[in-house]
Design a protein around this motif. Structure first.
Motif, PDB file in Angstrom:
ATOM      1  N   LYS A 120      -6.867   3.996   5.419  1.00 31.36           N
ATOM      2  CA  LYS A 120      -7.352   2.741   6.062  1.00 31.36           C
ATOM      3  C   LYS A 120      -7.016   2.663   7.345  1.00 31.36           C
ATOM      4  O   LYS A 120      -8.016   2.561   8.151  1.00 31.36           O
ATOM      5  N   LEU A 121      -6.140   3.595   7.984  1.00 32.52           N
ATOM      6  CA  LEU A 121      -5.987   3.521   9.320  1.00 32.52           C
ATOM      7  C   LEU A 121      -7.241   4.624   9.911  1.00 32.52           C
ATOM      8  O   LEU A 121      -7.819   4.177  10.982  1.00 32.52           O
ATOM      9  N   GLY A 122      -7.408   5.478   9.081  1.00 27.10           N
ATOM     10  CA  GLY A 122      -8.675   6.470   9.521  1.00 27.10           C
ATOM     11  C   GLY A 122     -10.066   5.740   9.433  1.00 27.10           C
ATOM     12  O   GLY A 122     -10.724   5.939  10.443  1.00 27.10           O
ATOM     13  N   GLN A 123     -10.086   4.940   8.502  1.00 29.04           N
ATOM     14  CA  GLN A 123     -11.378   4.024   8.259  1.00 29.04           C
ATOM     15  C   GLN A 123     -11.463   3.308   9.588  1.00 29.04           C
ATOM     16  O   GLN A 123     -12.724   2.810  10.051  1.00 29.04           O
ATOM     17  N   ALA A 124     -10.218   2.442   9.635  1.00 28.67           N
ATOM     18  CA  ALA A 124     -10.452   1.454  10.803  1.00 28.67           C
ATOM     19  C   ALA A 124     -10.740   2.233  12.210  1.00 28.67           C
ATOM     20  O   ALA A 124     -11.458   1.711  13.026  1.00 28.67           O
ATOM     21  N   ASP A 125      -9.989   3.380  12.445  1.00 28.65           N
ATOM     22  CA  ASP A 125     -10.343   3.897  13.679  1.00 28.65           C
ATOM     23  C   ASP A 125     -11.639   4.210  13.946  1.00 28.65           C
ATOM     24  O   ASP A 125     -12.313   4.217  14.816  1.00 28.65           O
ATOM     25  N   ARG A 126     -12.494   4.947  12.745  1.00 33.18           N
ATOM     26  CA  ARG A 126     -13.802   5.240  12.844  1.00 33.18           C
ATOM     27  C   ARG A 126     -14.548   3.987  13.074  1.00 33.18           C
ATOM     28  O   ARG A 126     -15.750   3.720  13.751  1.00 33.18           O
ATOM     29  N   MET A 127     -14.291   2.676  12.320  1.00 33.21           N
ATOM     30  CA  MET A 127     -15.216   1.445  12.335  1.00 33.21           C
ATOM     31  C   MET A 127     -15.027   0.884  13.696  1.00 33.21           C
ATOM     32  O   MET A 127     -15.881   0.299  14.463  1.00 33.21           O
ATOM     33  N   GLU A 174     -13.270  -5.694   5.980  1.00 34.65           N
ATOM     34  CA  GLU A 174     -13.962  -4.639   5.201  1.00 34.65           C
ATOM     35  C   GLU A 174     -12.877  -3.890   4.722  1.00 34.65           C
ATOM     36  O   GLU A 174     -12.758  -3.358   3.275  1.00 34.65           O
ATOM     37  N   LEU A 175     -11.617  -3.639   5.077  1.00 32.35           N
ATOM     38  CA  LEU A 175     -10.532  -2.833   4.369  1.00 32.35           C
ATOM     39  C   LEU A 175      -9.596  -3.922   3.521  1.00 32.35           C
ATOM     40  O   LEU A 175      -8.876  -3.182   2.906  1.00 32.35           O
ATOM     41  N   GLY A 176     -10.033  -5.096   3.440  1.00 30.06           N
ATOM     42  CA  GLY A 176      -9.266  -5.959   2.743  1.00 30.06           C
ATOM     43  C   GLY A 176      -7.545  -6.032   3.137  1.00 30.06           C
ATOM     44  O   GLY A 176      -6.628  -6.066   2.197  1.00 30.06           O
ATOM     45  N   HIS A 187       0.893  -1.249   0.082  1.00 33.06           N
ATOM     46  CA  HIS A 187      -0.123   0.094   0.023  1.00 33.06           C
ATOM     47  C   HIS A 187       0.872   1.247   0.032  1.00 33.06           C
ATOM     48  O   HIS A 187       1.768   1.427   0.599  1.00 33.06           O
ATOM     49  N   THR A 188       0.486   2.423  -0.693  1.00 34.71           N
ATOM     50  CA  THR A 188       1.023   3.559  -0.730  1.00 34.71           C
ATOM     51  C   THR A 188       0.965   4.157   0.621  1.00 34.71           C
ATOM     52  O   THR A 188      -0.169   3.837   1.469  1.00 34.71           O
ATOM     53  N   PRO A 189       1.781   5.074   1.140  1.00 33.23           N
ATOM     54  CA  PRO A 189       1.441   5.962   2.444  1.00 33.23           C
ATOM     55  C   PRO A 189       0.018   6.493   2.450  1.00 33.23           C
ATOM     56  O   PRO A 189      -0.443   6.544   3.611  1.00 33.23           O
TER      57      PRO A 189
END
Length: 44
Positions: free
Chosen positions: A16-23, A36-38, A8-10
């Motif tokens: 993805k970290l932001g999405q994971a934090d919200r989830m 969900e994030l693959g 993954h690019t930076p």
């Protein structure tokens, strides 16, 4: 032996970290977030 894993690019990592934090804040468990994030749960 070649490395066939997707890197993954930076920017993708940050997104993805932001999405994971919200989830996770919404009550999802780590396994569900990874699906969900693959991404792999291995390093979680």
């Amino acid at each position: 032996m070649s490395n066939s894993r997707k890197r993954h690019t930076p920017e993708q990592v940050v997104r993805k970290l932001g999405q994971a934090d919200r989830m996770l804040a919404d009550g999802s468990d780590i396994a569900a977030v990874c699906r969900e994030l693959g991404i792999s749960e291995q390093g979680a």
